[in-house]
Design an enzyme around this catalytic site. Structure first.
Site, PDB file in Angstrom:
ATOM      1  N   MET A  18      -2.615 -36.846 -35.164  1.00  0.00           N
ATOM      2  CA  MET A  18      -3.271 -36.041 -34.723  1.00  0.00           C
ATOM      3  C   MET A  18      -4.007 -34.657 -34.973  1.00  0.00           C
ATOM      4  SD  MET A  18      -2.524 -36.984 -30.485  1.00  0.00           S
ATOM      5  CE  MET A  18      -1.288 -35.893 -30.146  1.00  0.00           C
ATOM      6  N   ASP A  37       1.587 -26.390 -41.323  1.00  0.00           N
ATOM      7  CA  ASP A  37       2.442 -27.951 -41.489  1.00  0.00           C
ATOM      8  C   ASP A  37       3.915 -27.354 -42.171  1.00  0.00           C
ATOM      9  OD1 ASP A  37       3.987 -30.347 -40.940  1.00  0.00           O
ATOM     10  OD2 ASP A  37       2.103 -30.906 -39.566  1.00  0.00           O
ATOM     11  N   VAL A  61       6.368 -23.165 -36.959  1.00  0.00           N
ATOM     12  CA  VAL A  61       5.731 -22.346 -36.125  1.00  0.00           C
ATOM     13  C   VAL A  61       6.469 -22.139 -34.932  1.00  0.00           C
ATOM     14  CG1 VAL A  61       4.388 -23.663 -35.871  1.00  0.00           C
ATOM     15  CG2 VAL A  61       6.387 -24.338 -35.031  1.00  0.00           C
ATOM     16  N   ASN A  87      -0.855 -27.772 -31.718  1.00  0.00           N
ATOM     17  CA  ASN A  87      -0.627 -29.345 -31.852  1.00  0.00           C
ATOM     18  C   ASN A  87       0.621 -29.456 -32.363  1.00  0.00           C
ATOM     19  OD1 ASN A  87      -1.849 -32.169 -32.501  1.00  0.00           O
ATOM     20  ND2 ASN A  87      -0.719 -31.281 -34.117  1.00  0.00           N
ATOM     21  N   TYR A 150      11.755 -32.572 -23.580  1.00  0.00           N
ATOM     22  CA  TYR A 150      10.023 -32.957 -23.858  1.00  0.00           C
ATOM     23  C   TYR A 150       9.490 -33.084 -22.754  1.00  0.00           C
ATOM     24  CZ  TYR A 150       6.433 -34.922 -26.132  1.00  0.00           C
ATOM     25  OH  TYR A 150       4.909 -34.887 -26.205  1.00  0.00           O
ATOM     26  N   LYS A 154       6.924 -29.265 -22.340  1.00  0.00           N
ATOM     27  CA  LYS A 154       5.678 -29.859 -22.012  1.00  0.00           C
ATOM     28  C   LYS A 154       5.237 -29.417 -20.960  1.00  0.00           C
ATOM     29  CE  LYS A 154       4.666 -31.742 -26.467  1.00  0.00           C
ATOM     30  NZ  LYS A 154       3.837 -31.054 -26.471  1.00  0.00           N
ATOM     31  N   THR A 185      -0.670 -42.876 -33.163  1.00  0.00           N
ATOM     32  CA  THR A 185      -0.164 -42.388 -34.726  1.00  0.00           C
ATOM     33  C   THR A 185       1.043 -42.792 -35.079  1.00  0.00           C
ATOM     34  OG1 THR A 185       1.851 -41.037 -32.848  1.00  0.00           O
ATOM     35  CG2 THR A 185      -0.718 -39.913 -33.370  1.00  0.00           C
TER      36      THR A 185
END
Length: 244
Positions: A18, A37, A61, A87, A150, A154, A185
């Protein structure tokens, strides 16, 4: 005029999936984009493909120092940041009894702490630009339950978005979250999961999974001045799954 003319954006996790789709769409719409990245091979290749308005920077990140470096490199190459797309993220599908503390802390660092660091790092640059837009990529598991770790992260992204939106409003900075459902993806449609995904798609009201570009179109909208009165909100892209 393209929808993102004059915008200078940072997109994390942009080497593939994405993130790469977002980067392509941003370039098409006139933005200058810094792709970040850990995968420098794919990241550099994509930046070369996208041309002179794209720059790749290798970026962890979860590191505040790396975030400071990315903002510095962006300003040096293109100018103050107008747009941040948080992202980058990872998935985990283990039960609470199986997840180790190390695994749990890792997903929190990558999916949650990185979003905090990203927002904190770009806001001073956006103040120089007299405003901006932050788009935090969450998930439908920031709306409804999924796997431990997860889901937690989120939901946290959703909450941070609202808190940052209230503070950012004073600086002309908008902050919104995007909540994709099942997206086609490479990770989702690989051979060992393809059949399961196809079976699951039958239960989605629109009877299909989404293409990355369908999420990217929403991200472009939120990055653009078209969404100038939207902040602190959730934008769901799930084919009606959470409406059931």
């Amino acid at each position: 005029m393209a929808r993102l003319d004059g915008k200078i954006a940072i997109i994390t996790g942009a080497a593939q999936g994405m993130g790469a789709s977002h980067a392509r769409k941003f370039i098409e719409e006139g933005a200058k984009v810094v792709l970040t990245d850990l995968n420098d091979e794919k990241g550099n290749a994509l930046a070369a493909e996208l041309g002179e308005n794209a720059l790749f920077v290798k970026h962890n990140v979860t590191s505040a120092d790396d975030w400071a470096m990315v903002v510095t490199e962006t300003e040096k190459a293109f100018g103050p940041v107008n747009v941040l797309v948080n992202n980058a993220g990872i998935t985990m599908a283990k039960s609470i009894l199986e997840v180790t503390e190390e695994e749990y802390r890792r997903i929190v660092d990558i999916n949650q702490v990185s979003v905090f660091l990203g927002m904190k790092s770009v806001i001073p640059s956006m103040q120089k630009a007299n405003g901006g837009s932050i788009v935090n990529i969450s998930s439908i598991n920031g709306i409804v339950a999924g796997a431990i770790g997860y889901t937690d992260t989120k939901f946290a992204v959703r909450g941070m978005t609202k808190a940052a939106a209230i503070e950012g409003a004073h600086y002309g900075i908008r902050v919104n979250s995007v909540h994709p459902g099942v997206i086609a993806t490479p990770m989702v449609v690989q051979e060992d999961t393809k059949a399961a995904v196809e079976e699951f798609s039958k239960h989605i009201p629109l009877k299909r999974v989404a293409q990355s570009e369908e999420v990217s179109s929403l991200v472009v909208y939120l990055a653009s001045d078209e969404s100038s009165y939207s902040t602190g909100a959730e934008f769901i892209v799930d084919g009606g799954l959470t409406a059931m």
